[in-house]
Design a protein around this motif. Structure first.
Motif, PDB file in Angstrom:
ATOM      1  N   SER A 109      -6.718   7.099   0.050  1.00 51.54           N
ATOM      2  CA  SER A 109      -6.574   5.662   0.317  1.00 51.54           C
ATOM      3  C   SER A 109      -5.600   5.382   1.442  1.00 51.54           C
ATOM      4  N   TYR A 110      -4.512   6.143   1.500  1.00 50.94           N
ATOM      5  CA  TYR A 110      -3.495   5.930   2.523  1.00 50.94           C
ATOM      6  C   TYR A 110      -3.231   7.265   3.210  1.00 50.94           C
ATOM      7  N   LYS A 121      -0.545   4.419  -7.612  1.00 54.81           N
ATOM      8  CA  LYS A 121      -0.934   3.854  -6.316  1.00 54.81           C
ATOM      9  C   LYS A 121      -0.888   2.338  -6.446  1.00 54.81           C
ATOM     10  N   SER A 122      -0.185   1.680  -5.520  1.00 57.69           N
ATOM     11  CA  SER A 122      -0.189   0.211  -5.473  1.00 57.69           C
ATOM     12  C   SER A 122      -0.947  -0.230  -4.240  1.00 57.69           C
ATOM     13  N   ASP A 123      -1.443  -1.474  -4.273  1.00 56.01           N
ATOM     14  CA  ASP A 123      -2.206  -1.959  -3.125  1.00 56.01           C
ATOM     15  C   ASP A 123      -1.666  -3.306  -2.654  1.00 56.01           C
ATOM     16  N   GLY A 124      -2.381  -3.943  -1.759  1.00 54.39           N
ATOM     17  CA  GLY A 124      -1.916  -5.154  -1.108  1.00 54.39           C
ATOM     18  C   GLY A 124      -1.861  -6.381  -1.978  1.00 54.39           C
ATOM     19  N   THR A 175      -2.765   1.561  -9.859  1.00 53.06           N
ATOM     20  CA  THR A 175      -3.698   2.560 -10.351  1.00 53.06           C
ATOM     21  C   THR A 175      -2.919   3.808 -10.721  1.00 53.06           C
ATOM     22  N   ASN A 212       0.851  -1.180   0.000  1.00 52.05           N
ATOM     23  CA  ASN A 212       0.000   0.000   0.000  1.00 52.05           C
ATOM     24  C   ASN A 212       0.890   1.234   0.000  1.00 52.05           C
ATOM     25  N   ALA A 239      -6.453   5.059   6.601  1.00 50.25           N
ATOM     26  CA  ALA A 239      -7.018   5.023   5.255  1.00 50.25           C
ATOM     27  C   ALA A 239      -8.406   5.632   5.262  1.00 50.25           C
TER      28      ALA A 239
END
Length: 814
Positions: free
Chosen positions: A642-643, A591-594, A599, A575, A767
């Motif tokens: 988001s974060y 943006k990276s996620d888990g 994105t 994240n 978040a």
């Protein structure tokens, strides 16, 4: 692992415990008949040779932050791990042979990033082994690979290249004055018999005849079965090592080998075991040390890992013997597992003999506990270790001595592991035993480890930790002052290799450079493997991070990262926000996620930076606003919540060299959250609640549906260090970690304010407008147990997991 695999209490059980805590309900254990066990410690008994108790640094990155601890606290931690008669007194240290690839919670540095260029100073494992040997010259070292540089065998681990690489690694060890007693193959991968045979020949041919070969370092004992019908493999392998023979993340009540393993006549090891929290895992470790030999004739227990010296947003962040995740403050916690191990290591030595006739289960039942006896080769000393982890009543042991072993006065040491919610115990000395008519009597209480011994010189270290604190901003590092091959302070590499090297582009001194230029042979299976390195405080929220970058190759791209929160297990996702610039001038804010889903938030093109010139990348975070700058010019501003906060990082979009210089992190506008709020759990939607509206000290904290009561309203007040007290409006009492315990799963309670660290909380953006609430005393987060959505579920403390049950919405009252 996730919270679902580590929480063991059901919601109904929690409610029963709550009622018991409030109303003093008795624990309804059935009556247990007294148990008595007679043990004859006989020096003439048969038994295998004891190889030792050890732990693992590697697999991976779990020791990284210890290297940057202040000298005083660093020395204290190392003493607790390795100094005889002080703490864990480890007898084996197993380290990762670095491969520049993520091997659980980070990447360990290779000595040979590119073929033919060997740097025997790369990484910190040499330093750790040197420190261990300085404290205990008798310690044994083992090496094992999780991954390898990608040039090896053109991507094939089981190749001659890998054998040559391991021989080079042994040569580096020799340069550091270190002798490697044991060497393995590929961690938790299918073995290759021919490769093991060739490795053994290479060891012999290069003069490493005393280095024993361990196989197969996998789950189960299949290599032993193969050895029974393959004489060459059997001749090559000295030690058969299995991982988690007592069960993975289990109570370790049963520890089995196999008939084939025993029939080989080879030394058998639990060559990796543990993966347990430093506090709550201690009973399982106590069982496994004894039962590994009783059940499976395993003569070594090797715990993974040695220390939890890694950032809290990584998986397994509390596993090991000691937790040490704040190098800037020097704070650390010595876990119960340290003393669980010390009860054997401080009273034995590798080369002692197990005494089979004085080894078994108390009263003949696993439920009563176990005992294992050891004697020195000359029969001049002996020790018996007894554990009563599962006993429910006191029992007696009668000991007598035979077979030339000494009698006289016997010494008794013990550790109480029965109450994980209390302050961490240390090993303590009890009353000596003297014989009556040749028999010694000892009463054993439940939930303890005891050692009866003729030896002396034991002790429990008394050094204490400083208080936790935040890593202050502004923070800067030019990277100019590091020696070649060093990692930058507080940086922890997740993939690739970020090390100091001479600057390019006409800049003098050292810069940080990504050194791995071929995708490594991986151990983890993550979908996105680009190199990156992280640092900083998870509570950082509004700030600007900037760094100069230089691209060396066409087709390359550099990144800076911000608001890095949780990395999922084995680097399965991250994240974070990323600002990426390529040599063509293409840039993107990502943006990276888990799960490594990417994105694109913004993107465009600037003048092509090309190769060999310096440029500056900067990211500014303020609330939900994110601004990207390149060479001082704003290229994009986006809104994304988001974060809400987290670390910074440096990275590349692939395996090629990129240089970094002049890192700077400056604070944005600080937000003071002082005020009165309802605290709403992000997963359940329920409120932080003082049980039943009670106001007494010790009132349990739970979640409950909104009822408008003052017991669901909390006043936050910030102190000069940036931590908050959280005071119940109805009670005037504060949110408290009982006894300042470091045991995860301990339910939070109300208590009269005293200003201690266990009543101070770091409230940090998480978040989408939520916050985490972190105990200053141990770094654990306030959460709803088991991510429950049930009314009345306990609110406890738990290591960081990024879950919604650890996130709270602050709803202002009035």
């Amino acid at each position: 692992m996730t919270w679902t695999s580590r929480h063991h209490l059901s919601v109904p059980t929690v409610l029963v415990l709550l009622l018991g805590a409030l109303f003093g309900l008795a624990d309804a254990h059935p009556a247990v008949a007294a148990t008595s066990t007679s043990i004859t410690v006989d020096g003439a008994s048969p038994g295998r040779t004891f190889d030792g108790i050890g732990a693992i640094s590697g697999g991976g990155g779990n020791t990284r932050l210890l290297r940057d601890y202040p000298a005083a606290q660093q020395s204290q931690i190392l003493d607790y791990l390795f100094k005889p008669g002080y703490g864990a007194d480890l007898q084996i240290l197993k380290v990762e042979v670095g491969g520049d690839t993520n091997s659980t919670d980070g990447a360990e540095a290779s000595i040979e990033h590119t073929r033919g260029t060997i740097d025997c100073n790369a990484g910190y494992e040499w330093w750790l082994m040197e420190q261990a040997q300085a404290r205990n010259p008798a310690i044994k070292f083992a090496g094992l690979s999780w991954g390898a540089p990608g040039w090896i065998g053109n991507g094939s681990f089981y190749s001659q290249d890998m054998i040559d690489y391991l021989v080079s690694w042994l040569g580096c060890a020799k340069q550091h004055g270190l002798s490697i007693s044991y060497l393995g193959g590929w961690n938790e991968r299918d073995y290759n018999a021919t490769w093991y045979e060739n490795l053994k020949s290479a060891l012999t041919g290069n003069g490493y005849t005393s280095t024993k070969l361990v196989a197969g370092d996998n789950f189960g004992w299949s290599v032993a079965t193969a050895m029974r019908s393959d004489s060459k493999l059997n001749a090559a392998v000295d030690v058969v090592g299995s991982h988690y023979p007592c069960g993975y993340l289990s109570a370790m009540t049963t520890c089995s080998s196999s008939a084939d393993a025993i029939a080989t006549g080879k030394t058998l090891w639990a060559s990796e075991n543990g993966s347990e929290d430093a506090e709550t895992g201690a009973p399982a470790v106590a069982r496994a040390i004894n039962r590994g030999y009783i059940d499976g004739r395993m003569t070594a227990y090797v715990n993974w890992p040695v220390v939890a010296s890694l950032y809290q947003n990584l998986e397994f962040s509390s596993d090991g013997l000691i937790t040490a995740n704040q190098p800037w403050s020097g704070a650390y916690t010595v876990g119960r597992t340290t003393w669980s191990i010390a009860q054997t290591t401080q009273f034995t030595s590798p080369g002692w003999k197990y005494l089979d006739t004085a080894t078994g289960y108390l009263g003949g039942s696993r439920g009563n506990g176990s005992y294992v006896s050891y004697a020195a080769p000359d029969r001049g000393s002996w020790s018996t270790v007894l554990e009563t982890m599962d006993a429910t009543a006191s029992q007696t042991v009668s000991l007598s001595v035979a077979g030339g072993l000494p009698g006289g006065t016997l010494h008794v040491w013990s550790t109480d592991l029965s109450s994980p919610g209390t302050a961490t115990p240390r090993m303590v000395r009890g009353a000596d035993l003297t014989a009556t008519n040749g028999t010694y009597q000892l009463t054993l209480a439940p939930g303890r480890v005891y050692t009866v011994t003729t030896t002396t010189g034991q002790g429990a270290g008394s050094a204490t930790s400083p208080q936790r604190s935040r890593l202050a901003l502004p923070y800067a590092d030019s990277f100019a002052g590091y020696g070649a091959g060093q990692e930058a302070t507080y940086f922890s590499t997740m993939n690739g290799a970020f090390e100091a090297a001479s600057c390019g582009g006409g800049r003098s001194g050292s810069c940080l450079r990504q050194m791995a230029q071929t995708t490594p042979i991986r151990w983890t299976g993550e979908s996105s493997t680009q190199p990156y390195t992280l640092m900083g405080d998870l509570s950082w929220s509004d700030y600007t991070v900037s760094s100069d970058v230089l691209l060396e190759n066409s087709g390359s791209a550099a990144e800076i990262l911000g608001r890095v929160t949780t990395q999922t297990k084995n680097n399965g996702g991250l994240n974070a926000y990323h600002l990426r610039l390529s040599d063509t001038g293409a840039w993107s804010l990502l943006k990276s996620d888990g799960s490594w889903t990417w994105t694109t938030l913004a993107g465009g093109t600037v003048s092509a930076p090309g190769k060999g010139t310096w440029h500056n990348l900067a990211l500014t975070f303020q609330g939900t606003s994110i601004t990207a700058r390149i060479d001082g010019t704003t290229v994009g501003t986006v809104t994304d919540g988001s974060y809400g906060g987290g670390q910074i990082g440096l990275g590349t979009a692939g395996y090629y060299p990129v240089q970094y210089s002049n890192l700077s992190i400056t604070p944005g506008t600080a937000v003071d959250l002082s005020g009165t709020y309802k605290l709403v759990n992000a997963r359940s939607g329920m409120l932080l609640d003082a049980f039943g509206g009670a106001t007494a000290d010790g009132t349990p904290i739970i979640q409950w549906s909104a009822n408008g009561g003052a017991n669901q309203q909390w006043t936050l007040a910030r102190n000069s260090a940036g931590y908050y007290t959280i005071t119940g409006l109805a009670s005037g009492k504060v949110l408290d970690v009982p006894n300042a315990t470091t045991s995860p799963g301990t339910q939070l309670k109300l208590w009269t304010a005293n200003g201690d660290a266990n009543q101070q909380w770091l409230v940090a953006p998480a978040a989408n407008g939520t916050y985490t609430i972190e105990a200053r005393s141990n770094g654990y987060k306030a959460e709803v147990v088991g991510a429950s959505t049930s009314q009345g579920a306990a609110v406890d403390q738990w290591p960081t997991n990024g879950g919604g049950n650890q996130q709270w919405q602050l709803v202002k009252v009035g």
